[in-house]
Design an enzyme around this catalytic site. Sequence first.
Site, PDB file in Angstrom:
ATOM      1  N   SER A 195      -2.340 -59.765 -40.711  1.00 53.70           N
ATOM      2  CA  SER A 195      -1.758 -58.471 -41.031  1.00 53.70           C
ATOM      3  C   SER A 195      -1.103 -58.569 -42.402  1.00 53.70           C
ATOM      4  O   SER A 195      -0.552 -59.627 -42.744  1.00 53.70           O
ATOM      5  CB  SER A 195      -0.688 -58.119 -39.986  1.00 53.70           C
ATOM      6  OG  SER A 195       0.137 -57.087 -40.476  1.00 53.70           O
ATOM      7  N   GLN A 233      -5.067 -47.105 -33.292  1.00 51.98           N
ATOM      8  CA  GLN A 233      -5.532 -46.385 -34.494  1.00 51.98           C
ATOM      9  C   GLN A 233      -7.039 -46.137 -34.419  1.00 51.98           C
ATOM     10  O   GLN A 233      -7.523 -45.041 -34.729  1.00 51.98           O
ATOM     11  CB  GLN A 233      -5.187 -47.203 -35.737  1.00 51.98           C
ATOM     12  CG  GLN A 233      -5.883 -46.732 -37.003  1.00 51.98           C
ATOM     13  CD  GLN A 233      -5.381 -47.442 -38.230  1.00 51.98           C
ATOM     14  OE1 GLN A 233      -4.357 -47.101 -38.774  1.00 51.98           O
ATOM     15  NE2 GLN A 233      -6.115 -48.441 -38.699  1.00 51.98           N
ATOM     16  N   GLY A 244      -4.631 -51.847 -48.976  1.00 56.85           N
ATOM     17  CA  GLY A 244      -4.510 -52.978 -49.901  1.00 56.85           C
ATOM     18  C   GLY A 244      -3.826 -54.168 -49.256  1.00 56.85           C
ATOM     19  O   GLY A 244      -3.780 -54.273 -48.035  1.00 56.85           O
ATOM     20  N   GLN A 282       2.105 -41.977 -43.386  1.00 57.08           N
ATOM     21  CA  GLN A 282       2.084 -42.719 -42.123  1.00 57.08           C
ATOM     22  C   GLN A 282       3.254 -43.689 -41.980  1.00 57.08           C
ATOM     23  O   GLN A 282       3.315 -44.451 -41.020  1.00 57.08           O
ATOM     24  CB  GLN A 282       0.738 -43.428 -41.943  1.00 57.08           C
ATOM     25  CG  GLN A 282       0.495 -44.615 -42.852  1.00 57.08           C
ATOM     26  CD  GLN A 282      -0.924 -45.132 -42.689  1.00 57.08           C
ATOM     27  OE1 GLN A 282      -1.873 -44.529 -43.200  1.00 57.08           O
ATOM     28  NE2 GLN A 282      -1.091 -46.234 -41.976  1.00 57.08           N
ATOM     29  N   HIS A 333      -9.341 -57.771 -43.447  1.00 56.04           N
ATOM     30  CA  HIS A 333     -10.003 -56.718 -44.230  1.00 56.04           C
ATOM     31  C   HIS A 333     -11.337 -57.226 -44.793  1.00 56.04           C
ATOM     32  O   HIS A 333     -12.332 -56.498 -44.812  1.00 56.04           O
ATOM     33  CB  HIS A 333      -9.157 -56.320 -45.449  1.00 56.04           C
ATOM     34  CG  HIS A 333      -7.820 -55.743 -45.113  1.00 56.04           C
ATOM     35  ND1 HIS A 333      -6.646 -56.375 -45.402  1.00 56.04           N
ATOM     36  CD2 HIS A 333      -7.484 -54.554 -44.534  1.00 56.04           C
ATOM     37  CE1 HIS A 333      -5.628 -55.614 -45.022  1.00 56.04           C
ATOM     38  NE2 HIS A 333      -6.103 -54.511 -44.489  1.00 56.04           N
TER      39      HIS A 333
HETATM   40  O1  PAF Z   1      -5.030 -49.578 -41.099  1.00 57.19           O
HETATM   41  C1  PAF Z   1      -4.648 -49.199 -42.229  1.00 57.19           C
HETATM   42  O2  PAF Z   1      -4.523 -49.986 -43.166  1.00 57.19           O
HETATM   43  C2  PAF Z   1      -4.303 -47.733 -42.443  1.00 57.19           C
HETATM   44  O3  PAF Z   1      -3.690 -47.191 -41.325  1.00 57.19           O
HETATM   45  C3  PAF Z   1      -5.507 -46.885 -42.887  1.00 57.19           C
HETATM   46  C4  PAF Z   1      -6.572 -46.822 -41.798  1.00 57.19           C
HETATM   47  C5  PAF Z   1      -6.099 -47.449 -44.145  1.00 57.19           C
HETATM   48  C6  PAF Z   1      -5.055 -45.449 -43.167  1.00 57.19           C
HETATM   49  O4  PAF Z   1      -4.106 -45.396 -44.186  1.00 57.19           O
END
Ligand code: PAF
Length: 283
Positions: free
Chosen positions: A187, A155, A33, A63, A39
């Site tokens: 970000s 990632q 979100g 995480q 995004h």
């Molecule tokens: O990049 C992100 O926002 C997060 O690490 C993800 C890939 C949605 C996993 O929670």
Amino acid sequence: MTAPIIRSLPELRELTRAWHRAGEMIGVVPTMGALHQGHLSLARIARAECDRVITTIFVNPKQFNNPDDLKNYPRTEHEDARKLAPIGVDVIYVPDGDTMYPGGFATNVSVEGLTDCLCGAHRPGHFDGVATVVSKLFLQTSADKAYFGNKDYQQLQVVRRMACDLDIPVEVIGCPTIREEDGLAMSSRNLLLSDRARIFAPHLNEVMEAIATAFAEGKAMSDLSGPAIAKLEQAGFTEVEYLELRAADGLGLLDTPSEHARLFAAAWLAGVRLIDNIDIPAR
Ligand code: PAF
């Protein structure tokens, strides 16, 4: 019109089964979100390439290695749905904590090697949390394609390795980092920067671009990193966690771009941790 928000896994599965029965290709854009143009660019690429697009929103507690970071993470679900509306995603999947981690949940997905360096070395358990939640999101959405930003390059590599190792039939696609006009990588954490810190934040990318230019002149990381860190400290960055050149494939440490590489940085500015990475061609 905003896309329907689905919170229940059985409901999501009913929909995705029907889509697959109809021969449709499903794309997923996993997010936590607080959506920004980065995004939205992923959602647009997914929209152009797939018949159906699911954006997921889940602030994944597994995480976060810092409880304050988890508490302060921006949560803006309605605003996020409004931003996605013009792109025309089919569904926004917003599972709750019990759907993702029901009582008794005991499984951890851990990717070795790739997670030993960079953010993996500075955020213990972070990539286990990412690999665990993303493997669940892949299985829950049964997506054929999944879209991630190059901004979180480590990632992206970890998720690709995980999907391959677990035989999850999804194509993991890396997409360009979207930047503000002054070079700052977009970000969700940028929202946490004070007005003053926001002015100094683009220095991170500026210093990295200067290093990229110096590589083109034959310089090595061992000559460049000391002065670059000093420059960042002058600009108000309090701690440079890493500033490293690594192989684009496999993330092995390099001193010069003897193969296709990426330059990675993570640094703290006024209590906010910023990360960035840029492509460095082989010379
Ligand atoms: O990049 C992100 O926002 C997060 O690490 C993800 C890939 C949605 C996993 O929670």
